[in-house]
Design an enzyme around this catalytic site. Structure first.
Site, mmCIF file in Angstrom:
data_model
loop_
_atom_site.group_PDB
_atom_site.id
_atom_site.type_symbol
_atom_site.label_atom_id
_atom_site.label_comp_id
_atom_site.label_asym_id
_atom_site.label_seq_id
_atom_site.Cartn_x
_atom_site.Cartn_y
_atom_site.Cartn_z
ATOM 1 N N HIS A 57 0.874 -1.255 0.030
ATOM 2 C CA HIS A 57 -0.223 0.126 0.122
ATOM 3 C C HIS A 57 0.975 1.148 0.101
ATOM 4 O O HIS A 57 1.946 1.269 0.241
ATOM 5 C CB HIS A 57 -1.101 0.030 1.293
HETATM 6 C C1 T46 Z 1 2.926 0.295 6.940
HETATM 7 C C2 T46 Z 1 3.613 -0.913 7.465
HETATM 8 C C3 T46 Z 1 5.010 -0.819 7.819
HETATM 9 C C4 T46 Z 1 -4.921 -0.405 12.860
HETATM 10 O O1 T46 Z 1 -6.013 -0.600 13.394
HETATM 11 N N1 T46 Z 1 -4.071 0.776 13.636
HETATM 12 C C5 T46 Z 1 -2.719 0.663 13.030
HETATM 13 O O2 T46 Z 1 -2.000 1.817 13.575
HETATM 14 C C6 T46 Z 1 -2.291 0.063 12.021
HETATM 15 C C7 T46 Z 1 -0.894 0.174 11.446
HETATM 16 C C8 T46 Z 1 -3.049 -0.823 11.487
HETATM 17 N N2 T46 Z 1 -4.250 -1.012 12.034
HETATM 18 C C9 T46 Z 1 -5.346 -2.295 11.393
HETATM 19 C C10 T46 Z 1 -5.629 -1.990 9.871
HETATM 20 C C11 T46 Z 1 -5.758 -3.351 9.494
HETATM 21 O O3 T46 Z 1 -6.932 -3.820 9.729
HETATM 22 O O4 T46 Z 1 -4.460 -3.344 11.615
HETATM 23 C C12 T46 Z 1 -4.521 -4.145 10.561
HETATM 24 C C13 T46 Z 1 -3.336 -4.469 9.698
HETATM 25 O O5 T46 Z 1 -2.844 -3.308 9.100
HETATM 26 P P1 T46 Z 1 -2.053 -3.272 7.607
HETATM 27 O O6 T46 Z 1 -2.622 -4.463 6.734
HETATM 28 O O7 T46 Z 1 -2.095 -1.991 7.065
HETATM 29 O O8 T46 Z 1 -0.488 -3.846 8.217
HETATM 30 P P2 T46 Z 1 0.771 -3.630 7.459
HETATM 31 O O9 T46 Z 1 1.675 -4.576 8.350
HETATM 32 O O10 T46 Z 1 0.383 -4.254 6.053
HETATM 33 O O11 T46 Z 1 1.007 -2.461 7.253
HETATM 34 C C14 T46 Z 1 1.372 -1.739 8.302
HETATM 35 C C15 T46 Z 1 0.803 -0.316 8.348
HETATM 36 O O12 T46 Z 1 -0.499 -0.219 7.906
HETATM 37 C C16 T46 Z 1 1.544 0.696 7.045
HETATM 38 O O13 T46 Z 1 1.463 1.990 7.018
HETATM 39 O O14 T46 Z 1 3.851 1.240 6.390
HETATM 40 O O15 T46 Z 1 2.878 -1.584 8.474
#
Ligand code: T46
Length: 143
Positions: A57
């Site tokens: 993303h």
């Molecule tokens: C990035 C990489 C390095 C939350 O509720 N609060 C938060 O602060 C974050 C980061 C995520 N979430 C929820 C949103 C999704 O339902 O946790 C779930 C997993 O998030 P995501 O799929 O976006 O996780 P990553 O590891 O793919 O990405 C994260 C960050 O979202 C992103 O900004 O740069 O870590």
């Protein structure tokens, strides 16, 4: 405090101070000193399976600095024109990732811990989770 513009550099390594000590090393981050933004949120990834792929993303406005506090992993960066990759393995070195940058993370080592310092609180509407939408936004000047 030195601020950089949204268009100045896609990603770069930020070196933090390290205090060597026979009892163990210590590194610190000071708001308004070491980062080009004020920290609004800290989150961390742990218990990550070694074959996991995260990210995939870009963010409209969010800026972040990503650290491997323990272990290592790879971050692939894409600004729409240039693709680069970084290996994070030193808790003293964080990867600054500007807004409007596509990122993908993989190759996590066993027990890796990823800590992220972010410029804003969590906001799902800030995400591009579709690569074509991200590319269209870049082309359309939405950034
Ligand atoms: C990035 C990489 C390095 C939350 O509720 N609060 C938060 O602060 C974050 C980061 C995520 N979430 C929820 C949103 C999704 O339902 O946790 C779930 C997993 O998030 P995501 O799929 O976006 O996780 P990553 O590891 O793919 O990405 C994260 C960050 O979202 C992103 O900004 O740069 O870590």
């Amino acid at each position: 405090m030195t601020r950089i513009s949204a268009h100045q550099g896609s990603a770069r390594i930020i070196d933090l101070p390290q205090i060597h000590d026979p009892r163990g090393d210590l590194t610190f981050v000071e708001g308004g000193n070491h980062l080009p933004f004020d920290i609004a949120r800290v989150y961390y990834l742990y218990n990550v399976p070694v074959d996991s792929e995260r990210g995939g993303h870009a963010h409209r406005d969010l800026e972040q600095v990503i650290f491997a506090l323990s272990g290592s992993f790879r971050i692939k960066i894409d600004d729409g024109e240039t693709k680069t990759e970084f290996w994070l393995r030193d808790p003293r070195k964080g990867l600054y990732v500007n807004r409007m940058i596509w990122r993908e993370m993989d190759a996590f080592s066993q027990g890796a811990v990823c800590m992220v310092l972010a410029s804003h609180v969590y906001d799902e509407s800030d995400y591009f989770r579709d690569y074509n939408e991200f590319q269209n936004a870049l082309r359309g000047g939405v950034e």
